[in-house]
Design a protein around this motif. Structure first.
Motif, PDB file in Angstrom:
ATOM      1  N   ALA A  56       0.816  -1.214   0.000  1.00  0.00           N
ATOM      2  CA  ALA A  56       0.000   0.000   0.000  1.00  0.00           C
ATOM      3  C   ALA A  56       0.852   1.266   0.000  1.00  0.00           C
ATOM      4  CB  ALA A  56      -0.932   0.018   1.206  1.00  0.00           C
ATOM      5  N   HIS A  57       2.179   1.126   0.050  1.00  0.00           N
ATOM      6  CA  HIS A  57       3.066   2.281   0.074  1.00  0.00           C
ATOM      7  C   HIS A  57       4.151   2.145  -0.990  1.00  0.00           C
ATOM      8  CE1 HIS A  57       1.172   2.787   4.033  1.00  0.00           C
ATOM      9  NE2 HIS A  57       1.595   4.043   3.997  1.00  0.00           N
ATOM     10  N   ARG A  58       4.783   3.269  -1.296  1.00  0.00           N
ATOM     11  CA  ARG A  58       5.916   3.300  -2.201  1.00  0.00           C
ATOM     12  C   ARG A  58       7.001   4.194  -1.604  1.00  0.00           C
ATOM     13  NH1 ARG A  58       2.904   0.087  -3.987  1.00  0.00           N
ATOM     14  NH2 ARG A  58       2.270  -0.287  -6.165  1.00  0.00           N
ATOM     15  N   LEU A  59       8.236   3.946  -2.004  1.00  0.00           N
ATOM     16  CA  LEU A  59       9.329   4.854  -1.703  1.00  0.00           C
ATOM     17  C   LEU A  59       9.473   5.782  -2.906  1.00  0.00           C
ATOM     18  CD1 LEU A  59      11.584   5.573   0.332  1.00  0.00           C
ATOM     19  CD2 LEU A  59      13.124   4.195  -1.081  1.00  0.00           C
ATOM     20  N   VAL A  60       9.261   7.062  -2.682  1.00  0.00           N
ATOM     21  CA  VAL A  60       9.251   8.053  -3.761  1.00  0.00           C
ATOM     22  C   VAL A  60      10.446   8.978  -3.569  1.00  0.00           C
ATOM     23  CG1 VAL A  60       7.937   9.877  -4.896  1.00  0.00           C
ATOM     24  CG2 VAL A  60       6.749   7.923  -3.871  1.00  0.00           C
ATOM     25  N   THR A  61      11.308   9.053  -4.580  1.00  0.00           N
ATOM     26  CA  THR A  61      12.536   9.843  -4.487  1.00  0.00           C
ATOM     27  C   THR A  61      12.532  10.951  -5.529  1.00  0.00           C
ATOM     28  OG1 THR A  61      13.769   7.917  -3.680  1.00  0.00           O
ATOM     29  CG2 THR A  61      15.051   9.772  -4.524  1.00  0.00           C
ATOM     30  N   PHE A  62      12.646  12.193  -5.049  1.00  0.00           N
ATOM     31  CA  PHE A  62      12.713  13.368  -5.911  1.00  0.00           C
ATOM     32  C   PHE A  62      14.178  13.661  -6.211  1.00  0.00           C
ATOM     33  CE2 PHE A  62       8.809  13.553  -3.521  1.00  0.00           C
ATOM     34  CZ  PHE A  62       7.876  13.865  -4.494  1.00  0.00           C
ATOM     35  N   LEU A  63      14.456  14.042  -7.450  1.00  0.00           N
ATOM     36  CA  LEU A  63      15.831  14.233  -7.907  1.00  0.00           C
ATOM     37  C   LEU A  63      16.020  15.622  -8.507  1.00  0.00           C
ATOM     38  CD1 LEU A  63      16.380  10.848  -9.797  1.00  0.00           C
ATOM     39  CD2 LEU A  63      17.176  11.418  -7.490  1.00  0.00           C
ATOM     40  N   TRP A  64      17.228  16.154  -8.322  1.00  0.00           N
ATOM     41  CA  TRP A  64      17.634  17.397  -8.975  1.00  0.00           C
ATOM     42  C   TRP A  64      19.078  17.236  -9.421  1.00  0.00           C
ATOM     43  CZ3 TRP A  64      15.244  21.691 -10.642  1.00  0.00           C
ATOM     44  CH2 TRP A  64      16.047  22.777 -11.032  1.00  0.00           C
ATOM     45  N   ARG A  65      19.359  17.657 -10.641  1.00  0.00           N
ATOM     46  CA  ARG A  65      20.727  17.589 -11.159  1.00  0.00           C
ATOM     47  C   ARG A  65      21.395  18.949 -11.007  1.00  0.00           C
ATOM     48  NH1 ARG A  65      22.546  14.889 -16.960  1.00  0.00           N
ATOM     49  NH2 ARG A  65      24.764  14.612 -16.409  1.00  0.00           N
ATOM     50  N   ASP A  66      22.489  18.980 -10.271  1.00  0.00           N
ATOM     51  CA  ASP A  66      23.146  20.248  -9.988  1.00  0.00           C
ATOM     52  C   ASP A  66      23.799  20.820 -11.233  1.00  0.00           C
ATOM     53  OD1 ASP A  66      23.609  22.256  -8.217  1.00  0.00           O
ATOM     54  OD2 ASP A  66      25.358  21.339  -7.269  1.00  0.00           O
ATOM     55  N   ASP A  67      23.847  22.133 -11.278  1.00  0.00           N
ATOM     56  CA  ASP A  67      24.507  22.849 -12.366  1.00  0.00           C
ATOM     57  C   ASP A  67      25.918  23.200 -11.896  1.00  0.00           C
ATOM     58  OD1 ASP A  67      25.427  24.554 -14.296  1.00  0.00           O
ATOM     59  OD2 ASP A  67      23.732  25.958 -14.184  1.00  0.00           O
ATOM     60  N   PRO A  68      26.962  22.624 -12.482  1.00  0.00           N
ATOM     61  CA  PRO A  68      28.317  22.902 -12.001  1.00  0.00           C
ATOM     62  C   PRO A  68      28.704  24.368 -12.120  1.00  0.00           C
ATOM     63  CG  PRO A  68      28.366  21.701 -14.084  1.00  0.00           C
ATOM     64  CD  PRO A  68      26.957  21.684 -13.615  1.00  0.00           C
ATOM     65  N   ALA A  69      28.072  25.095 -13.026  1.00  0.00           N
ATOM     66  CA  ALA A  69      28.373  26.515 -13.170  1.00  0.00           C
ATOM     67  C   ALA A  69      27.768  27.335 -12.036  1.00  0.00           C
ATOM     68  CB  ALA A  69      27.864  27.026 -14.518  1.00  0.00           C
ATOM     69  N   ARG A  70      26.636  26.852 -11.496  1.00  0.00           N
ATOM     70  CA  ARG A  70      25.982  27.553 -10.377  1.00  0.00           C
ATOM     71  C   ARG A  70      25.512  26.522  -9.364  1.00  0.00           C
ATOM     72  NH1 ARG A  70      21.263  31.004 -11.324  1.00  0.00           N
ATOM     73  NH2 ARG A  70      21.946  32.025  -9.429  1.00  0.00           N
ATOM     74  N   PRO A  71      26.424  25.932  -8.615  1.00  0.00           N
ATOM     75  CA  PRO A  71      26.035  24.878  -7.683  1.00  0.00           C
ATOM     76  C   PRO A  71      25.104  25.408  -6.591  1.00  0.00           C
ATOM     77  CG  PRO A  71      28.305  25.549  -7.323  1.00  0.00           C
ATOM     78  CD  PRO A  71      27.874  26.198  -8.581  1.00  0.00           C
ATOM     79  N   ALA A  72      24.129  24.578  -6.223  1.00  0.00           N
ATOM     80  CA  ALA A  72      23.166  24.965  -5.195  1.00  0.00           C
ATOM     81  C   ALA A  72      23.787  24.853  -3.810  1.00  0.00           C
ATOM     82  CB  ALA A  72      21.932  24.075  -5.290  1.00  0.00           C
ATOM     83  N   ALA A  73      23.364  25.748  -2.934  1.00  0.00           N
ATOM     84  CA  ALA A  73      23.754  25.637  -1.529  1.00  0.00           C
ATOM     85  C   ALA A  73      22.808  24.695  -0.802  1.00  0.00           C
ATOM     86  CB  ALA A  73      23.747  27.018  -0.872  1.00  0.00           C
ATOM     87  N   ASP A  74      21.561  24.737  -1.155  1.00  0.00           N
ATOM     88  CA  ASP A  74      20.522  23.870  -0.592  1.00  0.00           C
ATOM     89  C   ASP A  74      19.381  23.795  -1.583  1.00  0.00           C
ATOM     90  OD1 ASP A  74      20.784  22.509   1.897  1.00  0.00           O
ATOM     91  OD2 ASP A  74      20.961  24.441   2.918  1.00  0.00           O
ATOM     92  N   ILE A  75      18.585  22.746  -1.477  1.00  0.00           N
ATOM     93  CA  ILE A  75      17.394  22.607  -2.319  1.00  0.00           C
ATOM     94  C   ILE A  75      16.250  22.104  -1.460  1.00  0.00           C
ATOM     95  CG2 ILE A  75      16.378  21.518  -4.346  1.00  0.00           C
ATOM     96  CD1 ILE A  75      19.154  21.205  -5.502  1.00  0.00           C
ATOM     97  N   LEU A  76      15.122  22.787  -1.567  1.00  0.00           N
ATOM     98  CA  LEU A  76      13.894  22.338  -0.917  1.00  0.00           C
ATOM     99  C   LEU A  76      13.009  21.644  -1.946  1.00  0.00           C
ATOM    100  CD1 LEU A  76      12.879  25.417   1.281  1.00  0.00           C
ATOM    101  CD2 LEU A  76      13.325  23.111   2.138  1.00  0.00           C
ATOM    102  N   ALA A  77      12.533  20.446  -1.615  1.00  0.00           N
ATOM    103  CA  ALA A  77      11.531  19.763  -2.429  1.00  0.00           C
ATOM    104  C   ALA A  77      10.170  20.103  -1.844  1.00  0.00           C
ATOM    105  CB  ALA A  77      11.765  18.261  -2.423  1.00  0.00           C
TER     106      ALA A  77
END
Length: 410
Positions: A56-77
């Motif tokens: 009745a459940h699933r493991l759901v994983t959200f993904l983001w690919r970082d931009d090497p020219a402007r790397p993220a400090a943090d990301i909120l899903a």
């Protein structure tokens, strides 16, 4: 070089990401490129079996690919309603994504019921973590204004207004089907813009002479943003509803004034708008084939309109109705859940109602259940559904079609 991340020590829950991490550590050539190639083919989010084996459940994983020219400090899903609940509690840390060491992969996993549907976005932060986790209204509005959809989710996006970016939609395998979302009929109706008493109205006319009428509140969202006309055309083409004309009523900046059990507004709909439609476009239908529909405060108003004017609105479609209204300190003395008490104490009306609410709507679920119970106890013809989602047009656009087919069977 991959910047350090305070969350790197968090265990990786996704089997696919664990496989990637092992391959990267083993210096397998092309492992990360092969992973992203797979993601581009299969789409996101990743949906994997529940780690505990619960079907009745699933493991759901959200993904983001970082931009090497402007790397993220943090990301909120930002998962609709789920993130909102934690924001109200003052803690956004459960929604911070983590970066897999040695890769450009940011990820966050949630264990969700397999029937969950929600819109979602990503907020890519360039500043400090303290700024990212602010939950005050000003900071939250900035997050919403800058949040972006998932570039690897190929499903149709949920459009937005007020200059915001569209959202991606997550529909897990057992979420209720939405067969009329995104469909276009071979023979389409036509939409027209009009003005009545200074208020903007959009009319959607079916290809055939209409035999029913639907009044949709928050028309500026359903018309130009969500394009509900295509859904209505598909419903007509399948014979799921009789040929139905729709009147989409803009709020014109008066939402809180009009959509809070306002007798003046409901009487305007009944005594001005409907007669105007009959005179100007020959659009009329008996009360039993006239539906008023709304969401949130609009859902409250739809149920109120049928109660106040059953002579014009024989059916009400309420989605996530704000039946808590008004607050305890309301100046008119009505008190919380006033409309529910009105249905309980006043004579029975010859109307039908369809209510739906999300099980993730912690602020609305008990009140909708209480109204359902009162309606049933008073002998009203009422259908009631709970969906696993939140206060979300991603859910409402499918539920609106379901509600219309319930109240206006073809």
């Amino acid at each position: 070089m991959t910047p350090p991340n305070p969350k790197e020590a968090t265990p990786v829950r996704s089997p696919l990401l664990r496989t990637l991490l092992h391959a990267v550590r083993a210096r397998v050539p092309g492992a990360e490129r092969a992973f992203w190639n797979r993601v581009e083919t299969t789409g996101t989010p990743l949906v994997e079996p529940d780690p505990s084996g619960d079907p009745a459940h699933r493991l759901v994983t959200f993904l983001w690919r970082d931009d090497p020219a402007r790397p993220a400090a943090d990301i909120l899903a930002l998962l609709h309603t789920v993130t909102d609940k934690d924001r109200h509690a003052g803690d956004l840390t459960p929604h911070l994504m983590e970066r897999l060491p040695g890769t450009d992969v940011w990820a966050l996993s949630h264990r969700l019921r397999a029937d969950h549907r929600a819109s979602y976005q990503f907020y890519v932060a360039r500043g400090t973590r303290q700024d990212t986790l602010r939950t005050d209204r000003e900071a939250w509005l900035r997050v919403l204004a800058e949040a972006v959809p998932d570039p690897f989710n190929g499903d149709p996006r949920l459009p937005a207004r007020d200059g915001r970016n569209p959202a991606s939609v997550m529909s897990l395998p057992k979420a209720p089907p939405q067969p009329y979302v995104g469909r276009r009929a071979v023979v389409a109706g036509k939409s027209l813009a009009a003005e009545v008493d200074g208020r903007n109205i959009t009319l959607h006319l079916p290809p055939e002479r209409p035999r029913a009428l639907a009044v949709l509140l928050d028309g500026e969202m359903w018309g130009p943003v969500l394009g509900i006309g295509a859904t209505l055309d598909a419903l007509h083409a399948d014979g799921a509803v009789p040929p139905t004309a729709a009147l989409l009523v803009d709020t014109m900046g008066r939402r809180m004034e009009d959509l809070s059990c306002s007798g003046a507004f409901v009487d305007w709909l009944a005594d001005v708008l409907l007669p105007w439609a009959a005179d100007a476009y020959d659009l009329s239908a008996p009360a039993e084939r006239t539906v008023i529909a709304g969401q949130s405060a609009g859902g409250l108003t739809a149920a109120y309109a049928a109660h106040r004017r059953p002579d014009r609105f024989g059916a009400a479609l309420s989605q996530s109705g704000s039946f808590w209204w008004p607050d305890e300190d309301a100046p008119d003395g009505r008190g919380p859940e006033w409309l529910t008490r009105e249905y309980a104490r006043t004579p029975h009306r010859p109307i039908r109602l369809h209510l739906e609410v999300g099980t993730q709507e912690w602020m609305l679920l008990p009140q909708n259940r209480r109204l359902r119970n009162v309606l049933r106890a008073r002998g009203y013809e009422v259908t009631y559904e709970e969906f696993n989602g939140g206060h979300d047009y991603a859910c409402w656009r499918g539920g609106l079609a379901t509600g219309l087919t319930t109240l206006l069977p073809g």
